[in-house]
Design an enzyme around this catalytic site. Structure first.
Site, mmCIF file in Angstrom:
data_model
loop_
_atom_site.group_PDB
_atom_site.id
_atom_site.type_symbol
_atom_site.label_atom_id
_atom_site.label_comp_id
_atom_site.label_asym_id
_atom_site.label_seq_id
_atom_site.Cartn_x
_atom_site.Cartn_y
_atom_site.Cartn_z
ATOM 1 N N THR A 1 0.766 -1.245 0.000
ATOM 2 C CA THR A 1 0.000 0.000 0.000
ATOM 3 C C THR A 1 0.788 1.281 0.000
ATOM 4 O OG1 THR A 1 -1.622 -1.208 1.250
ATOM 5 C CG2 THR A 1 -2.004 1.097 1.007
ATOM 6 N N GLU B 1 -3.824 10.861 5.805
ATOM 7 C CA GLU B 1 -4.412 12.134 5.381
ATOM 8 C C GLU B 1 -5.373 12.687 6.434
ATOM 9 O OE1 GLU B 1 -4.120 11.220 0.602
ATOM 10 O OE2 GLU B 1 -5.950 10.710 1.697
#
Length: 396
Positions: free
Chosen positions: A188, A267
Site C-alpha cells: 500500500t 491524510e
C-alpha cells in the site's frame, strides 16, 4: 553479536548507490522534484512485492516482463501520474522512456515505479527531459524522498548501519511514500530499500515477504488498496558482509518504522492506534477481527471524536464473522478495562479515564475474545474532516 545504528541521510549511506531527483514540470512547485532515480554502480539482485489489486499499474506489469531472477542497476520513479488503467499503451510508454534513458546512460534492465492520478498516460517528453538534468553521481536521498511524495505531509526515509564483532558491517536504507489509499492487501504505497549486504537472493525474497507482512500489511488509513503498491529491495552486495538474523531484524525495523510514519501521516490523521485481538480461536480469525477494527469507518470517526464508545469496537468484532461471545469478550484502552461481562456500562470515573487515553496521540485497543490462544495486531488511525477535504480536492 551485532548492533544496529541509526544514520541520517537515508539512501546516501549505502555503499555504491546513488539517488536524486529533478522537476520536469509535472509538479507546479519547481522546488520539489517529480522524477527521481536510484542507481547502483554494479548490478543488483532485486526482490519486490506488489499490490493485490487486480488492476495492477503499468510499471508493475513492465517489471513482470523481465525474466525471473533478473538483475538491475536503475530504478526510475515519477510522481503526479500513476500510469494505471492505461492498458498496453502504458507499458509501451515505459519502454519508450527506458529506451531514451539507455541512449543517454548505460543501465541494465531499468525498472520504473509511478504514483499519482489514475487513468492518464505518462508525459513521455517531460519525463525523458529529466535525463538531461539529473546528476546520476549524486547521493541526495532527501530530494528523492520528497520527489515521490503525493499527499504526504513529510518525507519518509531511514537508514541503519549493522556492525559485527571484528569490524565488518553493512548498511540498509529506505525511502517510501504513502498517506492515503492505505489498506494493505500487500504493501500500500511505494517503498524502495537498498542495501550493500551480501545477501543471497533467496533470503531477499523470503525476508522481504515476511517483513512486509509484519509492517505495511498491518496498517490501514482508509480501507483502500492502490493499483501501484510496491516494495522493492535492491542489494548490490558491495560490503561483503551478511548475517541473516541481523539483516532480518534491520529490515523488519526499517519497514515497521516506515509503516508507522505512514499512519502518522494518514491524510488528516491525528492518532495512531494499535488494535490487538487476542484469545481468538485461530490466527486467521484474530487477523480478520483486528483488520476489521483498523478499517472500520465508525471506529475511525470515534477515534477522531475521542469518544470511548466500546459499542463500536464490539459491533465491529461481531460483524467480522469470527467466533465470539459477549460474555467472554473484554476490551481495554491501554490498561483500562472498558468492557467485560461485569462492566457493561461505563461509570463516570472509568469514562473520564477512557477520555484521557483517547486524547493521546497514540494508544492501544486490546480485545480479548476469550475463546482461544491466537492473537494478531494491526494498526490504524482516525478519520477526520481533513481526509474528506484532501480527497475531494485530489485532482484540483
Amino acid at each position: 553479536m551485532f548492533n544496529i545504528i541509526a544514520l541520517e541521510n537515508g539512501l546516501g549511506n549505502v555503499q555504491g548507490f546513488y539517488c536524486g531527483a529533478t522537476n520536469v514540470g509535472m509538479r507546479p512547485d519547481k522546488a520539489q522534484g517529480d522524477v527521481a532515480f536510484i542507481r547502483s554502480e554494479v548490478p543488483c539482485d532485486i526482490s519486490a512485492v506488489f499490490t493485490s489489486n487486480t488492476f495492477q499499474a503499468a510499471p508493475i506489469k513492465h517489471f513482470q516482463k523481465y525474466p525471473k531472477g533478473f538483475q538491475t542497476d536503475f530504478v526510475l520513479i515519477n510522481a503526479k501520474n500513476a500510469n494505471a488503467m492505461t492498458g498496453d499503451k502504458g507499458i509501451e510508454d515505459i519502454d519508450t522512456i527506458m529506451s531514451i534513458l539507455c541512449n543517454k546512460q548505460q543501465v541494465l534492465n531499468p525498472v520504473m515505479s509511478s504514483t499519482g492520478v489514475i487513468g492518464y498516460r505518462l508525459p513521455i517528453d517531460k519525463i525523458s527531459s529529466a535525463f538531461d538534468t539529473l546528476d546520476f553521481t549524486t547521493q541526495n536521498s532527501d530530494d528523492a524522498a520528497r520527489a515521490i511524495m503525493t499527499t504526504d505531509s513529510f518525507k519518509k526515509e531511514l537508514a541503519y548501519k549493522v556492525t559485527f564483532e571484528g569490524g565488518t558491517s553493512f548498511h540498509i536504507a529506505a525511502i517510501c511514500k504513502g498517506a492515503g489509499m492505505i489498506n494493505p492487501a500487500m504493501a500500500t504505497m511505494l517503498c524502495f530499500v537498498t542495501t550493500d549486504a551480501d545477501i543471497p537472493k533467496a533470503d531477499m525474497d523470503e525476508l522481504l515477504t515476511a517483513s512486509t507482512e509484519h509492517s505495511f500489511n498491518r496498517i490501514s488509513v482508509d480501507g483502500d488498496t492502490s493499483t501501484n503498491d510496491t516494495v522493492m529491495l535492491l542489494a548490490n552486495k558491495t560490503s561483503g558482509a551478511y548475517h541473516k538474523e541481523a539483516f532480518a531484524e534491520a529490515l523488519n525495523k526499517i519497514m515497521f518504522e516506515l509503516a508507522m510514519m505512514i499512519l502518522r501521516d494518514g491524510e488528516g490523521a491525528n492518532k495512531l492506534v494499535a488494535f490487538e485481538v487476542k484469545g481468538a480461536k485461530t490466527l486467521e480469525e484474530a487477523k480478520r477481527a483486528s483488520m476489521a477494527l483498523s478499517n472500520s469507518l465508525l471506529v475511525k470517526t470515534a477515534l477522531f471524536g475521542e469518544d470511548p464508545n466500546w459499542g463500536r469496537i464490539a459491533s465491529t468484532i461481531g460483524a467480522s464473522g469470527i467466533a465470539c461471545d459477549d460474555k467472554t469478550l473484554t476490551i481495554h484502552y491501554d490498561d483500562l478495562l472498558i468492557y467485560s461481562d461485569d462492566f457493561r456500562e461505563l461509570d463516570k470515573e472509568r469514562e473520564d479515564k477512557a477520555y484521557a487515553i483517547m486524547k493521546q496521540e497514540a494508544f492501544k485497543v486490546t480485545c480479548d475474545i476469550g475463546l482461544g490462544d491466537a492473537s494478531y495486531t494491526s494498526y490504524g488511525c482516525d478519520l477526520s474532516y481533513e481526509y474528506v477535504k484532501i480527497n475531494a480536492e485530489y485532482r484540483t
